[in-house]
Design a protein around this motif. Structure first.
Motif, PDB file in Angstrom:
ATOM      1  N   SER A 137       2.798  -8.424   0.572  1.00 37.73           N
ATOM      2  CA  SER A 137       3.624  -6.696   0.497  1.00 37.73           C
ATOM      3  C   SER A 137       4.103  -6.653  -1.255  1.00 37.73           C
ATOM      4  O   SER A 137       4.364  -8.059  -1.691  1.00 37.73           O
ATOM      5  N   ILE A 138       4.365  -5.670  -1.494  1.00 37.44           N
ATOM      6  CA  ILE A 138       4.799  -5.180  -2.721  1.00 37.44           C
ATOM      7  C   ILE A 138       6.420  -3.844  -2.328  1.00 37.44           C
ATOM      8  O   ILE A 138       6.121  -3.186  -1.670  1.00 37.44           O
ATOM      9  N   ASP A 139       6.788  -4.692  -2.569  1.00 33.78           N
ATOM     10  CA  ASP A 139       8.200  -4.002  -2.682  1.00 33.78           C
ATOM     11  C   ASP A 139       8.821  -4.371  -1.053  1.00 33.78           C
ATOM     12  O   ASP A 139       9.613  -2.622  -0.484  1.00 33.78           O
ATOM     13  N   GLY A 140       8.208  -4.709   0.056  1.00 37.40           N
ATOM     14  CA  GLY A 140       8.216  -4.902   0.805  1.00 37.40           C
ATOM     15  C   GLY A 140       6.775  -4.111   1.609  1.00 37.40           C
ATOM     16  O   GLY A 140       7.337  -4.070   3.177  1.00 37.40           O
ATOM     17  N   ALA A 141       6.558  -3.191   0.761  1.00 34.73           N
ATOM     18  CA  ALA A 141       5.670  -2.521   1.627  1.00 34.73           C
ATOM     19  C   ALA A 141       4.391  -3.260   1.638  1.00 34.73           C
ATOM     20  O   ALA A 141       3.844  -3.474   1.248  1.00 34.73           O
ATOM     21  N   SER A 183       6.958  -4.212  -9.501  1.00 32.66           N
ATOM     22  CA  SER A 183       7.285  -5.340  -8.818  1.00 32.66           C
ATOM     23  C   SER A 183       5.850  -6.920  -8.749  1.00 32.66           C
ATOM     24  O   SER A 183       4.636  -5.790  -8.699  1.00 32.66           O
ATOM     25  N   GLU A 184       6.227  -7.709  -8.494  1.00 34.57           N
ATOM     26  CA  GLU A 184       5.278  -8.319  -7.826  1.00 34.57           C
ATOM     27  C   GLU A 184       4.885  -8.982  -6.473  1.00 34.57           C
ATOM     28  O   GLU A 184       5.647  -8.099  -5.971  1.00 34.57           O
ATOM     29  N   VAL A 185       3.714  -8.701  -6.786  1.00 38.05           N
ATOM     30  CA  VAL A 185       3.054  -9.202  -5.030  1.00 38.05           C
ATOM     31  C   VAL A 185       4.037 -10.004  -4.548  1.00 38.05           C
ATOM     32  O   VAL A 185       3.968 -11.366  -4.779  1.00 38.05           O
ATOM     33  N   VAL A 199      -3.920  -5.198 -10.291  1.00 38.11           N
ATOM     34  CA  VAL A 199      -5.227  -5.195 -10.101  1.00 38.11           C
ATOM     35  C   VAL A 199      -5.707  -5.247  -8.954  1.00 38.11           C
ATOM     36  O   VAL A 199      -7.057  -3.905  -7.835  1.00 38.11           O
ATOM     37  N   VAL A 200      -5.831  -6.244  -8.305  1.00 35.28           N
ATOM     38  CA  VAL A 200      -6.316  -6.194  -7.095  1.00 35.28           C
ATOM     39  C   VAL A 200      -6.007  -6.147  -5.774  1.00 35.28           C
ATOM     40  O   VAL A 200      -5.985  -6.189  -4.531  1.00 35.28           O
ATOM     41  N   VAL A 201      -4.560  -5.898  -5.819  1.00 33.59           N
ATOM     42  CA  VAL A 201      -3.667  -5.300  -4.941  1.00 33.59           C
ATOM     43  C   VAL A 201      -3.175  -4.308  -5.151  1.00 33.59           C
ATOM     44  O   VAL A 201      -2.366  -4.348  -6.079  1.00 33.59           O
ATOM     45  N   GLY A 202      -2.498  -3.216  -4.004  1.00 31.04           N
ATOM     46  CA  GLY A 202      -2.296  -1.962  -4.138  1.00 31.04           C
ATOM     47  C   GLY A 202      -1.421  -1.818  -2.896  1.00 31.04           C
ATOM     48  O   GLY A 202      -1.309  -2.219  -1.703  1.00 31.04           O
ATOM     49  N   ARG A 203      -0.211  -0.617  -3.390  1.00 26.95           N
ATOM     50  CA  ARG A 203       0.754  -0.494  -2.244  1.00 26.95           C
ATOM     51  C   ARG A 203      -0.047  -0.099  -1.392  1.00 26.95           C
ATOM     52  O   ARG A 203      -0.780   1.264  -1.709  1.00 26.95           O
ATOM     53  N   ALA A 204      -0.005   0.195  -0.191  1.00 25.95           N
ATOM     54  CA  ALA A 204      -0.888   0.673   0.445  1.00 25.95           C
ATOM     55  C   ALA A 204      -0.244   2.301   1.132  1.00 25.95           C
ATOM     56  O   ALA A 204      -1.935   3.073   0.957  1.00 25.95           O
ATOM     57  N   ASP A 205       0.325   2.940   0.318  1.00 24.27           N
ATOM     58  CA  ASP A 205       1.186   4.245   0.051  1.00 24.27           C
ATOM     59  C   ASP A 205       0.673   4.973  -1.171  1.00 24.27           C
ATOM     60  O   ASP A 205       0.574   5.698  -1.914  1.00 24.27           O
TER      61      ASP A 205
END
Length: 192
Positions: free
Chosen positions: A149-153, A137-139, A125-131
């Motif tokens: 990152s999430i998924d390396g993003a 996936s987990e953070v 909830v408090v972290v999202g992908r920048a795109d």
């Protein structure tokens, strides 16, 4: 308004908090001129405390509750819960006036494993992908435990901002927040 004398995840809501110039919130475990966060003390106890006051927008708590997390004021460890100010869009060095109190924004709170330990799924909830793409996936956490990152993003950190106290005083719930931007060019908030 919230504070807690011990290093717990959440802070206890109060009728008011008192802030002291260069130190932070009276009676809060994170108050001090030098770094107080336990992992940072272990790395370098002589660094200045850029995390004296933690501010979060109330809509983040509402979003977390809508996702099934039981969070009220102080639930994410914030000292000040704000309404109507896009804290995450502010540049570094922004001054926030809360009545007589003046805070200077130093950076973003870097969400860590404690958030997930507090409530499973809350870190997402408090972290999202920048795109802004959805991911199951987990953070990914870095070597110091902060979100990386999430998924390396790249990620967007939404767990609030940190500030130092430039002018102290008492703050009560409902105190208006006035925003004073620093001179341009503005510097984007980074984790502190």
């Amino acid at each position: 308004m919230s504070r807690d004398e011990t290093h717990r995840f959440s802070k206890t809501p109060r009728e008011s908090i008192t802030l002291v110039t260069g130190l932070g919130v009276v009676g809060d475990a994170h108050a001090g001129a030098l770094v107080q966060h336990r992992s940072r003390v272990r790395r370098d106890p002589g660094r200045p405390n850029l995390r004296q006051v933690h501010l979060i927008q109330d809509d983040l708590l509402a979003e977390a509750r809508a996702a099934g997390h039981d969070l009220g004021p102080g639930g994410l460890g914030e000292n000040v819960l704000t309404t109507g100010v896009d804290l995450l869009a502010l540049p570094t060095g922004t001054r926030l006036r809360l009545g007589e109190v003046v805070l200077r924004v130093t950076g973003l709170r870097n969400p860590c494993r404690q958030i997930e330990d507090h409530s499973a799924g809350l870190l997402k909830v408090v972290v999202g992908r920048a795109d802004a793409r959805h991911s199951t996936s987990e953070v990914t956490l870095g070597p110091t435990g902060g979100a990386e990152s999430i998924d390396g993003a790249g990620i967007t950190r939404r767990a609030g901002v940190m500030a130092v106290v430039e002018r102290g005083g008492e703050v009560r719930p409902g105190t208006a927040v006035e925003v004073e931007l620093p001179p341009e060019p503005h510097q984007r908030l980074e984790p502190v």
